[in-house]
Design an enzyme around this catalytic site. Structure first.
Site, PDB file in Angstrom:
ATOM      1  N   ASP A  29     -18.002  43.491  -7.105  1.00  0.00           N
ATOM      2  CA  ASP A  29     -17.433  43.913  -5.822  1.00  0.00           C
ATOM      3  C   ASP A  29     -17.490  45.424  -5.657  1.00  0.00           C
ATOM      4  OD1 ASP A  29     -16.973  41.254  -5.356  1.00  0.00           O
ATOM      5  OD2 ASP A  29     -14.879  41.318  -5.979  1.00  0.00           O
TER       6      ASP A  29
ATOM      7  N   THR B 295     -21.638  37.802  -5.635  1.00  0.00           N
ATOM      8  CA  THR B 295     -21.813  38.911  -4.692  1.00  0.00           C
ATOM      9  C   THR B 295     -20.947  38.688  -3.453  1.00  0.00           C
ATOM     10  OG1 THR B 295     -23.681  37.692  -3.738  1.00  0.00           O
ATOM     11  CG2 THR B 295     -24.197  39.381  -5.360  1.00  0.00           C
TER      12      THR B 295
ATOM     13  N   ARG C 234     -19.557  33.623   0.093  1.00  0.00           N
ATOM     14  CA  ARG C 234     -19.523  33.790   1.551  1.00  0.00           C
ATOM     15  C   ARG C 234     -18.314  33.101   2.188  1.00  0.00           C
ATOM     16  NH1 ARG C 234     -18.797  33.737   6.031  1.00  0.00           N
ATOM     17  NH2 ARG C 234     -20.121  34.177   7.836  1.00  0.00           N
ATOM     18  N   LYS C 235     -17.758  32.140   1.484  1.00  0.00           N
ATOM     19  CA  LYS C 235     -16.598  31.392   2.017  1.00  0.00           C
ATOM     20  C   LYS C 235     -16.824  30.973   3.463  1.00  0.00           C
ATOM     21  CE  LYS C 235     -13.103  33.501  -1.010  1.00  0.00           C
ATOM     22  NZ  LYS C 235     -13.790  34.705  -1.543  1.00  0.00           N
TER      23      LYS C 235
ATOM     24  N   GLY D 116     -20.454  22.979  11.464  1.00  0.00           N
ATOM     25  CA  GLY D 116     -21.751  22.806  10.813  1.00  0.00           C
ATOM     26  C   GLY D 116     -22.874  23.608  11.447  1.00  0.00           C
TER      27      GLY D 116
END
Ligand code: S5P
Length: 273
Positions: A38, A61, A99-100, A105
């Site tokens: 981070d 990342t 990325r959460k 969709g």
């Protein structure tokens, strides 16, 4: 009960290709450490990854926190992610873009495949919240299926931060969603604080856990730290995710080795029980 099966034996039978590859790397390199790099400076990240590559099974990342030079952003991003991929081959680790995803969709398909980051093209693993329902998994899987490389998804079942809404019934419903046969080869595990699932035939979810420090504590913004022994030994998690504990240290290589060693010993203790 925390899983007593070895990473090596799980690497033969894991239902996802990404999971088999990751478990194999973990067993071969004797590391269950994921570095959460981070940092916001791309050159500093690459320098750290060159140093720490041999100690990790996974590099996590946050591509959207990196300060790429604005005028050349697209080409800088491409050259950065290409270098990360080269380093991942050189040192045998996988790449997890944290990325959460959390949208419907159709939108996550664009976010995963396109934009300036083209995440699906370089990240072996990514993650998503279950809150939008199964359409988020279906959308991401369709993109992953078109890549031609193993791609794995982790669902967030609970978070490490104080007051998070995960766990409990939310986690049970997330697990039920993950169990759908439609994405058996894609959903490889969870972000969670302890072992999840395992109750069904052939089921093996890899649990990755952030909020790990060399001692119990917090960061003043809700993050809560537990030790590698608690996370891996007591609570049955598989991969330990460490960010500031390594990235912010004066000697990241020495500290990473302490995390690797303690996390690996906790795993060995668990599987020998
Ligand atoms: O519940 C979570 C899920 C994640 S992926 N809690 C977390 O802290 N994370 C991520 O893990 C977070 O975004 C950060 O990148 C890392 C933890 O960093 P650290 O500096 O606190 O070790």
């Amino acid at each position: 009960m925390p899983s007593t099966q070895t990473y090596e034996s799980r690497s033969q039978t894991h239902p996802t290709a990404a999971g088999r590859k990751l478990l194999q790397i973990m067993a071969q390199k004797r590391t269950n450490l994921c570095l959460s790099v981070d940092h916001t400076d791309p050159e500093k990240i690459l320098a750290l990854v060159r140093q720490l590559g041999p100690k990790i099974c996974l590099l996590k990342t946050h591509i959207d926190i990196i300060a790429f030079p604005p005028t050349t952003a697209a080409s800088s991003i491409k050259s950065f992610t290409t270098k990360l991929q080269e380093l991942s081959r050189e040192h045998a680790f996988m790449i997890f873009e944290d990325r959460k995803f959390a949208d419907i969709g159709s939108t996550v398909q664009h976010q995963y495949r396109g934009g300036v980051y083209e995440i699906a093209s370089w990240a072996d693993i990514t993650n998503a919240h279950a809150v939008p329902g199964p359409g988020i998994i279906r959308g991401l899987k369709e993109v992953a299926d078109g890549i031609g490389q193993p791609r794995g998804l982790l669902l967030l079942a609970e978070m490490s931060s104080k007051g998070n809404l995960g766990g409990g019934e939310y986690q049970q419903r997330t697990l039920a969603m993950a169990r759908d046969r439609e994405w058996r080869g894609f959903v490889m595990g969870f972000i969670a604080m302890k072992e999840v699932g395992g109750g069904e035939e052939g089921e093996d979810f890899i649990v990755m856990t952030p909020g790990v420090g060399l001692q119990v504590g917090g960061d003043g913004l809700g993050q809560q730290y537990r030790t590698p022994e608690e996370v891996v030994g007591r609570d049955g998690c598989d991969v330990v995710i460490v960010g500031r504990g390594i990235v912010g240290a004066d000697d990241p290589v020495a500290i990473a080795e302490v995390y690797r060693e303690r996390s690996w010993r906790a795993y060995e203790g668990r599987v020998k029980k």
